[in-house]
Design a protein around this motif. Structure first.
Motif, PDB file in Angstrom:
ATOM      1  N   GLY A  73      23.204  20.057  38.239  1.00 22.64           N
ATOM      2  CA  GLY A  73      22.171  19.546  39.117  1.00 22.64           C
ATOM      3  C   GLY A  73      22.685  19.215  40.502  1.00 22.64           C
ATOM      4  O   GLY A  73      21.895  19.049  41.444  1.00 22.64           O
ATOM      5  N   ALA A  74      24.009  19.139  40.648  1.00 21.06           N
ATOM      6  CA  ALA A  74      24.599  18.809  41.942  1.00 21.06           C
ATOM      7  C   ALA A  74      24.722  20.032  42.853  1.00 21.06           C
ATOM      8  O   ALA A  74      25.158  19.903  43.999  1.00 21.06           O
ATOM      9  CB  ALA A  74      25.973  18.159  41.748  1.00 21.06           C
ATOM     10  N   TRP A  75      24.350  21.197  42.360  1.00 24.46           N
ATOM     11  CA  TRP A  75      24.476  22.422  43.153  1.00 24.46           C
ATOM     12  C   TRP A  75      23.776  22.305  44.503  1.00 24.46           C
ATOM     13  O   TRP A  75      24.316  22.710  45.535  1.00 24.46           O
ATOM     14  CB  TRP A  75      23.920  23.616  42.372  1.00 24.46           C
ATOM     15  CG  TRP A  75      23.601  24.793  43.234  1.00 24.46           C
ATOM     16  CD1 TRP A  75      22.367  25.267  43.563  1.00 24.46           C
ATOM     17  CD2 TRP A  75      24.549  25.644  43.903  1.00 24.46           C
ATOM     18  NE1 TRP A  75      22.478  26.367  44.384  1.00 24.46           N
ATOM     19  CE2 TRP A  75      23.806  26.618  44.615  1.00 24.46           C
ATOM     20  CE3 TRP A  75      25.942  25.676  43.974  1.00 24.46           C
ATOM     21  CZ2 TRP A  75      24.403  27.607  45.374  1.00 24.46           C
ATOM     22  CZ3 TRP A  75      26.549  26.671  44.739  1.00 24.46           C
ATOM     23  CH2 TRP A  75      25.799  27.624  45.426  1.00 24.46           C
ATOM     24  N   ASP A  76      22.603  21.742  44.502  1.00 22.04           N
ATOM     25  CA  ASP A  76      21.821  21.646  45.740  1.00 22.04           C
ATOM     26  C   ASP A  76      22.477  20.737  46.779  1.00 22.04           C
ATOM     27  O   ASP A  76      22.069  20.744  47.937  1.00 22.04           O
ATOM     28  CB  ASP A  76      20.401  21.142  45.440  1.00 22.04           C
ATOM     29  CG  ASP A  76      19.571  22.187  44.706  1.00 22.04           C
ATOM     30  OD1 ASP A  76      19.861  23.379  44.849  1.00 22.04           O
ATOM     31  OD2 ASP A  76      18.631  21.798  43.988  1.00 22.04           O
ATOM     32  N   TRP A  77      23.447  19.960  46.365  1.00 17.73           N
ATOM     33  CA  TRP A  77      24.131  19.061  47.305  1.00 17.73           C
ATOM     34  C   TRP A  77      25.210  19.790  48.102  1.00 17.73           C
ATOM     35  O   TRP A  77      25.687  19.274  49.110  1.00 17.73           O
ATOM     36  CB  TRP A  77      24.781  17.905  46.564  1.00 17.73           C
ATOM     37  CG  TRP A  77      23.851  17.112  45.697  1.00 17.73           C
ATOM     38  CD1 TRP A  77      22.488  17.219  45.621  1.00 17.73           C
ATOM     39  CD2 TRP A  77      24.219  16.092  44.767  1.00 17.73           C
ATOM     40  NE1 TRP A  77      21.989  16.324  44.704  1.00 17.73           N
ATOM     41  CE2 TRP A  77      23.016  15.627  44.169  1.00 17.73           C
ATOM     42  CE3 TRP A  77      25.434  15.531  44.381  1.00 17.73           C
ATOM     43  CZ2 TRP A  77      23.005  14.615  43.199  1.00 17.73           C
ATOM     44  CZ3 TRP A  77      25.435  14.522  43.430  1.00 17.73           C
ATOM     45  CH2 TRP A  77      24.226  14.074  42.842  1.00 17.73           C
TER      46      TRP A  77
END
Length: 198
Positions: A73-77
């Motif tokens: 879920g941290a990919w977009d960061w």
């Protein structure tokens, strides 16, 4: 170690702040380990704030901790600005994290972003970028072929070296696959009863 063994949310802020200033690499790695012991629901929002820090070490260590946690879920960061951060260590860590978190179908866009960094930095930094590209797999080949013809010799040489590393990795994978097939054909890797391992 004690803080990580018995996580206490009251220490979260102290751990994150210490990551940003601790000079010893081993200690920083231990701090990241301690943060991994906390619930992601608690740690991830706080780590995300560090990604915007003005301190390069804070950004780099936050990225490193994200790579250890491995939450997709941290990919977009992971932004393009991180991939081309002026601080080499931060960029290096961002490359590694991006490759580990990239969702299926977005490898090409990531490849395009990483290829723009070819020719950057010293030998160690270039090797880190090459390894990140190679870890993306065959999708990087067309981009490397194009970059190998770049008029900038630093870019062209780096692309050629990365292509060689990729071909070495591909050859090693093919060899391992063939060995596994031969072993299976000989009946190796089977339990005494004869049933294939699953």
């Amino acid at each position: 170690m004690a803080v990580g063994s018995t996580p206490d949310p009251g220490f979260l802020e102290t751990l994150v702040e210490r990551c940003a200033v601790e000079p010893d690499l081993f200690v920083r790695d231990t701090l990241s380990w301690a943060l991994m012991r906390y619930s992601p629901e608690i740690t991830l929002p706080r780590i995300r704030r560090e990604l915007d820090s003005e301190r390069a070490q804070a950004r780099s260590q936050a990225l490193h901790t994200l790579s250890k946690i491995g939450d997709k879920g941290a990919w977009d960061w992971i932004t393009r600005d991180m991939l081309r951060d002026a601080d080499d260590e931060t960029a290096r860590t961002a490359w590694r994290v991006a490759v580990s978190l990239v969702p299926e179908g977005e490898e090409q866009d990531l490849t395009d972003d990483l290829v723009r960094q070819l020719g950057r930095g010293n030998r160690s930094l270039r090797l880190s970028l090459s390894r990140a590209l190679v870890d993306l797999g065959d999708v990087v080949e067309p981009a490397l072929d194009k970059a190998a013809g770049d008029p900038d010799p630093a870019v062209a040489e780096h692309a050629a070296a990365t292509k060689l590393l990729l071909k070495t990795r591909q050859a090693a994978l093919r060899e391992a696959t063939e060995k596994a097939k031969r072993a299976a054909a000989r009946g190796e890797g089977r339990p005494p009863g004869g049933a294939a391992l699953t």
